[in-house]
Design a protein around this motif. Sequence first.
Motif, mmCIF file in Angstrom:
data_model
loop_
_atom_site.group_PDB
_atom_site.id
_atom_site.type_symbol
_atom_site.label_atom_id
_atom_site.label_comp_id
_atom_site.label_asym_id
_atom_site.label_seq_id
_atom_site.Cartn_x
_atom_site.Cartn_y
_atom_site.Cartn_z
ATOM 1 N N PRO A 138 39.923 41.420 61.043
ATOM 2 C CA PRO A 138 38.622 40.958 60.557
ATOM 3 C C PRO A 138 38.321 41.623 59.209
ATOM 4 O O PRO A 138 38.723 42.773 58.968
ATOM 5 N N VAL A 139 37.632 40.907 58.349
ATOM 6 C CA VAL A 139 37.314 41.442 57.023
ATOM 7 C C VAL A 139 35.861 41.129 56.657
ATOM 8 O O VAL A 139 35.273 40.175 57.157
ATOM 9 N N THR A 140 35.331 41.963 55.779
ATOM 10 C CA THR A 140 34.059 41.657 55.117
ATOM 11 C C THR A 140 34.376 40.892 53.841
ATOM 12 O O THR A 140 35.280 41.269 53.086
ATOM 13 N N THR A 141 33.655 39.826 53.600
ATOM 14 C CA THR A 141 33.938 38.959 52.457
ATOM 15 C C THR A 141 32.769 38.975 51.491
ATOM 16 O O THR A 141 31.613 38.797 51.891
ATOM 17 N N LEU A 142 33.079 39.195 50.216
ATOM 18 C CA LEU A 142 32.063 39.304 49.180
ATOM 19 C C LEU A 142 32.202 38.199 48.145
ATOM 20 O O LEU A 142 33.318 37.789 47.799
ATOM 21 N N SER A 143 31.074 37.746 47.643
ATOM 22 C CA SER A 143 31.014 36.910 46.447
ATOM 23 C C SER A 143 30.613 37.814 45.289
ATOM 24 O O SER A 143 29.727 38.669 45.426
ATOM 25 N N LEU A 144 31.273 37.627 44.147
ATOM 26 C CA LEU A 144 31.082 38.559 43.040
ATOM 27 C C LEU A 144 31.311 37.856 41.716
ATOM 28 O O LEU A 144 32.197 37.010 41.596
ATOM 29 N N SER A 145 30.511 38.196 40.724
ATOM 30 C CA SER A 145 30.721 37.704 39.356
ATOM 31 C C SER A 145 31.435 38.776 38.549
ATOM 32 O O SER A 145 31.050 39.954 38.589
ATOM 33 N N ILE A 146 32.476 38.377 37.829
ATOM 34 C CA ILE A 146 33.237 39.290 36.979
ATOM 35 C C ILE A 146 33.291 38.700 35.573
ATOM 36 O O ILE A 146 33.653 37.533 35.392
ATOM 37 N N THR A 147 32.936 39.502 34.586
ATOM 38 C CA THR A 147 33.041 39.080 33.186
ATOM 39 C C THR A 147 34.216 39.793 32.543
ATOM 40 O O THR A 147 34.306 41.032 32.594
ATOM 41 N N GLU A 148 35.112 39.026 31.974
ATOM 42 C CA GLU A 148 36.311 39.596 31.361
ATOM 43 C C GLU A 148 35.938 40.480 30.191
ATOM 44 O O GLU A 148 35.071 40.142 29.377
ATOM 45 N N THR A 149 36.595 41.643 30.119
ATOM 46 C CA THR A 149 36.370 42.560 29.007
ATOM 47 C C THR A 149 37.709 42.895 28.365
ATOM 48 O O THR A 149 38.775 42.601 28.908
ATOM 49 N N THR A 150 37.648 43.533 27.239
ATOM 50 C CA THR A 150 38.866 43.950 26.549
ATOM 51 C C THR A 150 39.096 45.442 26.680
ATOM 52 O O THR A 150 40.032 45.986 26.105
ATOM 53 N N SER A 151 38.253 46.139 27.459
ATOM 54 C CA SER A 151 38.413 47.579 27.638
ATOM 55 C C SER A 151 39.653 47.868 28.450
ATOM 56 O O SER A 151 40.079 47.068 29.286
ATOM 57 N N SER A 152 40.253 49.016 28.215
ATOM 58 C CA SER A 152 41.483 49.378 28.912
ATOM 59 C C SER A 152 41.174 49.822 30.328
ATOM 60 O O SER A 152 40.048 50.172 30.669
ATOM 61 N N SER A 153 42.196 49.839 31.147
ATOM 62 C CA SER A 153 42.006 50.270 32.527
ATOM 63 C C SER A 153 41.603 51.736 32.601
ATOM 64 O O SER A 153 40.861 52.143 33.495
ATOM 65 N N SER A 154 42.076 52.572 31.652
ATOM 66 C CA SER A 154 41.706 53.976 31.664
ATOM 67 C C SER A 154 40.228 54.154 31.344
ATOM 68 O O SER A 154 39.575 55.049 31.868
ATOM 69 N N ASP A 155 39.684 53.282 30.455
ATOM 70 C CA ASP A 155 38.248 53.344 30.166
ATOM 71 C C ASP A 155 37.430 53.010 31.399
ATOM 72 O O ASP A 155 36.349 53.559 31.610
ATOM 73 N N GLY A 171 35.733 46.848 37.603
ATOM 74 C CA GLY A 171 35.519 45.956 36.479
ATOM 75 C C GLY A 171 34.032 45.657 36.317
ATOM 76 O O GLY A 171 33.180 46.258 36.974
ATOM 77 N N ALA A 172 33.737 44.709 35.436
ATOM 78 C CA ALA A 172 32.334 44.369 35.155
ATOM 79 C C ALA A 172 31.813 43.429 36.232
ATOM 80 O O ALA A 172 31.560 42.246 36.000
ATOM 81 N N GLY A 173 31.667 43.955 37.437
ATOM 82 C CA GLY A 173 31.224 43.150 38.566
ATOM 83 C C GLY A 173 29.713 43.119 38.690
ATOM 84 O O GLY A 173 29.046 44.140 38.518
ATOM 85 N N GLU A 174 29.189 41.952 38.991
ATOM 86 C CA GLU A 174 27.747 41.783 39.135
ATOM 87 C C GLU A 174 27.436 40.854 40.297
ATOM 88 O O GLU A 174 28.297 40.102 40.763
ATOM 89 N N ALA A 175 26.191 40.905 40.726
ATOM 90 C CA ALA A 175 25.648 39.989 41.738
ATOM 91 C C ALA A 175 26.484 39.929 43.006
ATOM 92 O O ALA A 175 26.847 38.852 43.476
#
Length: 429
Positions: A138-155, A171-175
């Motif tokens: 069984p899993v918990t399922t999420l709806s999520l908005s992600i906006t693509e960025t150009t920042s590096s993974s280390s940032d 990442g830039a996850g919202e809502a």
Amino acid sequence: MHLHVSGNLVKMAMVMSHQHLTRIQIGPPKLAPIQFSIRCSLSASPPMEAQNQPKRVVVCGGGVIGVCTAYFLSKRGAAVTLVEQSSIACAASGKAGGFLALDWCDDGPVSSLARASFNLHRSLAEELNGAESYGYRPVTTLSLSITETTSSSSDRSNRKSGKNIPSWIDGAGEAPRTIGTTATTAQVHPQLFTKTLLSKAVEDYGVKVVIGKLEKVEVAAAEGEAKAVVLEGGVEIEADAVVLALGPWTGNFSLLSSMFRVYGLKAHSIVLEPKDPNAITGHALFLSYYPAQGGNPIDPEVYPRPTGEVYICGMSAEVDVQDDPEEITPVPESIRVLKTVARNVSSHLAEGEAIVKAEQACILPCTDDSLPVIGKVPGVKGCYVATGHSCWGILNGPATGMAVSELVLDGDATSVDLSCYSPDRFRSW
């Protein structure tokens, strides 16, 4: 030449050990248009000893629908031969996400099928130790908005996740919104599920597997009844009933393709193995992903698996169906987009932090009214079809298999009302 394969001959053709299948290869794994062949029969009623034999059923198609059908038929005592042209779960049944939902189809006619199948998945997982054998959980399922960025993974690795967003999603996850709980959503590894179910059917219920190219279904002229399937090279497998579970290759079956259209939707996916799989929690993600260059969002899905892998899919388009499922290859641009999505969801999924285990594509079988086609083939006694499940094939496989087994053995399905899925519905189109 026609070679009749039945009884001990089929037993010789297929041997199942506890670890692997020993297969016979009959012709190259290509599909040509499948035809019906009419043969004359002068025989009277079968002898008494034949009437007492188990019903011989040939199931054509080694994906999740065919395997589930073979499983439930054989569990009820039918003598089942499963015919697959290439290898078991080699197409969508091996490359899908394996997401299961109890109530996501509640607003439409697939609701009863989906609910029955979700519950069957739970029962099968208990019976087959699904948690260990094929990653059921069984899993918990999420709806999520992600906006693509150009920042590096280390940032982004030091960025704190927003409220109600798991920490690995940096990442830039919202809502964020919970759209499924552990009571209503779950997952399986689809290839492992399909193969585990088939192993059980072979070892415990005597299913025989034959690898070969299906050419035609033979129909007795006098009775108008399916009597055998013929494979390339003239190999003939006699049957009392035939189930056609051909997925997107249903269009190669001339009788069915003249009644309704099953078209192919090519879906892409990647499978990643993070360096730190323990950091990834068991949350299924349904994304609205906004590319950096603008434009409409896309809707990729992310499924962490208990194996430590993370499956990401999306980028679908209608395509012509290739003959050989083993030769379906992904579009490079679609794979590039999915990798970009991965690193924007989590620094754990970025290049250098995760190994790419698979870049793949499969073709989903879809119908013009978005409903599966399950039922008796009009005009041919003893012939049945089960196809067109689109992206819900893994979810709806068990209930489809059980219902078809009832239809074949009892004359009617009682576990699920199949009336709205019948091929008869296309007669009024």
